[in-house]
Design an enzyme around this catalytic site. Structure first.
Site, short mmCIF file in Angstrom:
data_model
loop_
_atom_site.label_atom_id
_atom_site.label_comp_id
_atom_site.label_asym_id
_atom_site.label_seq_id
_atom_site.Cartn_x
_atom_site.Cartn_y
_atom_site.Cartn_z
CG ASP A 35 51.55 55.84 66.76
OD1 ASP A 35 52.30 55.06 66.18
OD2 ASP A 35 51.79 56.36 67.87
CE LYS A 61 52.76 51.90 70.00
NZ LYS A 61 53.93 51.85 70.83
CG MET A 72 47.05 52.66 77.44
SD MET A 72 48.84 52.50 77.44
CE MET A 72 49.32 53.57 78.77
N1 SAH Z 1 49.93 59.95 74.02
C1 SAH Z 1 48.52 59.66 74.09
C2 SAH Z 1 48.25 58.43 74.93
C3 SAH Z 1 48.83 57.17 74.34
S1 SAH Z 1 48.47 55.74 75.27
C4 SAH Z 1 47.79 60.88 74.61
O1 SAH Z 1 48.40 61.82 75.08
O2 SAH Z 1 46.55 60.91 74.47
C5 SAH Z 1 47.04 55.14 74.43
C6 SAH Z 1 45.81 55.34 75.29
O3 SAH Z 1 45.40 56.68 75.21
C7 SAH Z 1 44.60 54.55 74.87
O4 SAH Z 1 44.64 53.25 75.37
C8 SAH Z 1 43.50 55.34 75.50
O5 SAH Z 1 43.41 55.08 76.88
C9 SAH Z 1 44.02 56.75 75.34
N2 SAH Z 1 43.48 57.42 74.16
C10 SAH Z 1 44.17 57.93 73.13
N3 SAH Z 1 43.35 58.57 72.26
C11 SAH Z 1 42.11 58.45 72.78
C12 SAH Z 1 40.84 58.92 72.38
N4 SAH Z 1 40.67 59.62 71.26
N5 SAH Z 1 39.79 58.65 73.17
C13 SAH Z 1 39.92 57.95 74.30
N6 SAH Z 1 41.10 57.48 74.73
C14 SAH Z 1 42.19 57.74 73.98
#
Ligand code: SAH
Length: 533
Positions: free
Chosen positions: A47, A69, A192
Site C-alpha cells: 500500500d 490508494k 481518516m
Molecule cells: N491500518 C492503518 C490505518 C489505515 S486507515 C493503521 O493501523 O494505522 C488510513 C488512515 O490511517 C489515514 O487516513 C490516517 O488517518 C491514518 N494513518 C495511517 N498512517 C498514518 C501516519 N503515518 N500518520 C498519520 N496518520 C496515518
C-alpha cells in the site's frame, strides 16, 4: 478481474498469505515477524502507507505489486486487491500483503482474510504498530496518561470508503451515534478524519465536549516529514486549514494533547537538531550508511545518491610482485580504508598474514583509514597525520631519513600524485599500485535531478573530490550557471580543503567545510550550520 477467474488457476497447493502490518511509516517499526514473512515472500502486495524501503527485505526476484490508494483515487479497488492476493496464492506463491499500520485497524485485513478463506487459501495475520497510537507517540502525545486520560477510543472519521457503499453513506452517518461517540473515552483518536474535521468537531461540541478541549493533528506521523499542529475543538479546523494539513493524518482529541509541550521529542530541535532536513549523501552505497545513520539519529532524512561505487581491481594480481618482496619496504602507506581492505584481501590470498609486515612502518592517512588498519590488519599505525591532506602528511612525516628506502602505496586508480612525489623528493622509491577503482553509478540520476529541481534538498554533502566530479557528471555535466541554478539554496558541505578545491574548480562555493576531515566532522558541520548552539 472477477472471482470466476480465480477458479481457473491450475490446481496446486496454494501459498500462504501473510497479512502484515507495516507499521505507521518509520521502517524501524516493522515487527520481526513481519520482516521474516517479507523475506520469505514470492510476491509482495503493498500500500501507499507502507514505507517503500520495507520492500528491500523481499528477495530481489520477488514480484512487487503496488495497490496503493489515496483516499479519493483508488489505484486498485478492494475486490481487485482481494482477487490479486488469492490468485497469487493459488499459483502456489507465498504472498506478503503489506498494509500500513496494523492490518486490522481500519485496514480491511479482515475482508482480505475472508476472501482467502473462501478460496481455501491459508493466511496468517502479523500485527503492526498502528498509526492510531504511534502518530501520537511520535508527536509526544501519549494516548493515555495517569493524570489526563484513562481510556481511549479509535474512531473512523468517515464510515465507509468504498464506492459500493457510497449510496449507504448517508444512512451510515445517520447510524453514528455522536452522543455515544463523544463520550466513548477520555482520548478520542480519529483516523481518516481530516476531510471531515468540521463535522467531527461540531458534533463533539454539540454533544457536550468542551470547545477548549485540546486537539492535535499529526500528518505523516513517524515519517521524516511528520507535521504536527495543535489547537482546540473550537480552533483546530482553522489551524489545519491554515497549515495545509491533509491526509494521511490522525486527529487526537483530549487533555493528553497538552502533554506534547513536555513530551515532544521526534521533531524537537534540542533532541534531534536536524529534524526535517533532507540531506544528499554522495558516498558510494557501501560507505554511505555511516553518514546516513548518523544523520538519521539527528532527525535528518538522508537521501543516498551513490555517485561512486568502489570496485576492487584484482588486488591480489596487482600486488603480487610487491608481496613477494614485502620485506624490502620500509613504509606502507594507506590513504583510504578501501585500500586497506583490498590489501588485506591480497595478503590473505597469498597465504600471508599481518606478521609479514612486522618490519615495515605503517602510515594511515585519515582516522577512518587508521581505524581500518587496526581493525582489518590488527596493527596500530605508526603515523596518523593530524590533517589528512597530502601536503600536511608530508610536512609531518616522522622519518627524517627516507633516502634509499622503499615505500609501498596501494590505493585507488585515480588519485593525486602529491604524496608519492613528495616522498620521492625525500629520496624514497615509491611503488604506487592501483588496487581499486571508483566508478560512477548512475542509478537514480533522474530522481536526483527532480529533487534538485524541486528545491527539496536542504544540504548536499561531499566527502571526496570524486564525489563532486561524479555528482556533476551524473546529472549530465551542466554548465556552471545551470549547475548553480539547479543547486539553488541547498547548503553545500565539504569534508575538507581538497574537496572544496574541486567544488571551486567546478564553480561551486562550499557553504561549510568540515573542521575534522571525517564523516563525524561532516555531521558536526551540518549541525553547526543548521542548529548552532
Ligand atoms: N491500518 C492503518 C490505518 C489505515 S486507515 C493503521 O493501523 O494505522 C488510513 C488512515 O490511517 C489515514 O487516513 C490516517 O488517518 C491514518 N494513518 C495511517 N498512517 C498514518 C501516519 N503515518 N500518520 C498519520 N496518520 C496515518
Amino acid at each position: 478481474m472477477n472471482s470466476e477467474n480465480l477458479i481457473e488457476v491450475p490446481k496446486q497447493a496454494p501459498g500462504v498469505v501473510y497479512l502484515i502490518g507495516a507499521g505507521p511509516g518509520d521502517p524501524g517499526l516493522l515487527t520481526i515477524r513481519g520482516k521474516e514473512a517479507l523475506e520469505r515472500a514470492d510476491a509482495v502486495v503493498y500500500d501507499r502507507l507502507a514505507h517503500p524501503s520495507l520492500l528491500d527485505y523481499a528477495r530481489p526476484d520477488a514480484e512487487r505489486i503496488y495497490v496503493g490508494k489515496a483516499s479519493a483515487n483508488h489505484a486498485m479497488k478492494q475486490p481487485d486487491i482481494n482477487a490479486t492476493i488469492v490468485r497469487l496464492a493459488l499459483e502456489g506463491k507465498t504472498v506478503a500483503r503489506l498494509k500500513g499500520g496494523d492490518p486490522l485497524v481500519f485496514g480491511r485485513g479482515g475482508e482480505e482474510a475472508e476472501c482467502c478463506r473462501e478460496h481455501g487459501v491459508p493466511f496468517e495475520f502479523v500485527p503492526g504498530v498502528t498509526s492510531a497510537i504511534a502518530a501520537g507517540t511520535y508527536a509526544g502525545i501519549p494516548i493515555t496518561h495517569r493524570d489526563a486520560a484513562s481510556s481511549f477510543a479509535v474512531i473512523t472519521g468517515h464510515e465507509r470508503e468504498d464506492d459500493a457503499s457510497r449510496s449507504q453513506a448517508g444512512a451510515a452517518e445517520g447510524r453514528r451515534n455522536w452522543a455515544r461517540l463523544a463520550w466513548a473515552a477520555d482520548t478520542l483518536v480519529f483516523l481518516m478524519g481530516v476531510e471531515n474535521l468540521q463535522e467531527i468537531t461540531s458534533r463533539l461540541i454539540e454533544n457536550g465536549r468542551l470547545p477548549e478541549t485540546p486537539v492535535g493533528v499529526v500528518q505523516w506521523g513517524t515519517w521524516p516529514g511528520q507535521r504536527v499542529v495543535t489547537g482546540t475543538l473550537a480552533s483546530i479546523v482553522d489551524v489545519v486549514k491554515t497549515n495545509g494539513i491533509t491526509s494521511p493524518a490522525v486527529c487526537i482529541v483530549g487533555e493528553v494533547v497538552a502533554l506534547r509541550e513536555k513530551l515532544r521529542w521526534f521533531d524537537d530541535p534540542s533532541i534531534r537538531p536536524l529534524f526535517g532536513k533532507k540531506v544528499l549523501v554522495t558516498r558510494a552505497r557501501e560507505q554511505a550508511s555511516a553518514l546516513s545513520s548518523a544523520l538519521r539519529s539527528l532527525g535528518a532524512e538522508p537521501l543516498e545518491f551513490p555517485a561512486i561505487k568502489i570496485v576492487p581491481d584484482r588486488p591480489y594480481e596487482a600486488l603480487k610482485p610487491a608481496l613477494v618482496q614485502l620485506g624490502s619496504y620500509a613504509w606502507l602507506v594507506f590513504t583510504s580504508a578501501n585500500a586497506v581492505t583490498c590489501f588485506a584481501e591480497a595478503l590473505q590470498q597469498s597465504g600471508l598474514d599481518s606478521r609479514a609486515l612486522f618490519h615495515a612502518r605503517i602510515a594511515a592517512i585519515g582516522p577512518a583509514t587508521a581505524a581500518a588498519v587496526s581493525s582489518v590488519l590488527n596493527i596500530l599505525p605508526d603515523y596518523v597525520p593530524t590533517e589528512a591532506v597530502a601536503e600536511a602528511v608530508l610536512a609531518g612525516w616522522p622519518d627524517t631519513d627516507m633516502s634509499g628506502k622503499s615505500v609501498l602505496m596501494p590505493r585507488a586508480s585515480e588519485a593525486r600524485e602529491v604524496l608519492p612525489e613528495g616522498l620521492r623528493a625525500l629520496g624514497a622509491t615509491v611503488d604506487v599500485i592501483a588496487v581499486y577503482t571508483t566508478i560512477l553509478d548512475g542509478s537514480g540520476a533522474a530522481q536526483l535531478i527532480e529533487l534538485l529541481n524541486d528545491g527539496e534538498l536542504d544540504a548536499l554533502t561531499f566527502t571526496s573530490s570524486s564525489t563532486v566530479t561524479n555528482f556533476i557528471q551524473s546529472i549530465g555535466s551542466p554548465t556552471t550557471e545551470e549547475l548553480k541554478k539547479l543547486i539553488g539554496g541547498s547548503v553545500i558541505i565539504s569534508i575538507g580543503p581538497i574537496t572544496s578545491a574541486t567544488l571551486r574548480e567546478n564553480g561551486l562555493e562550499p557553504d561549510v567545510s568540515a573542521y575534522d576531515h571525517t564523516i563525524p566532522g561532516v555531521v558536526a558541520a551540518l549541525k553547526a550550520h543548521f542548529a548552532p548552539e
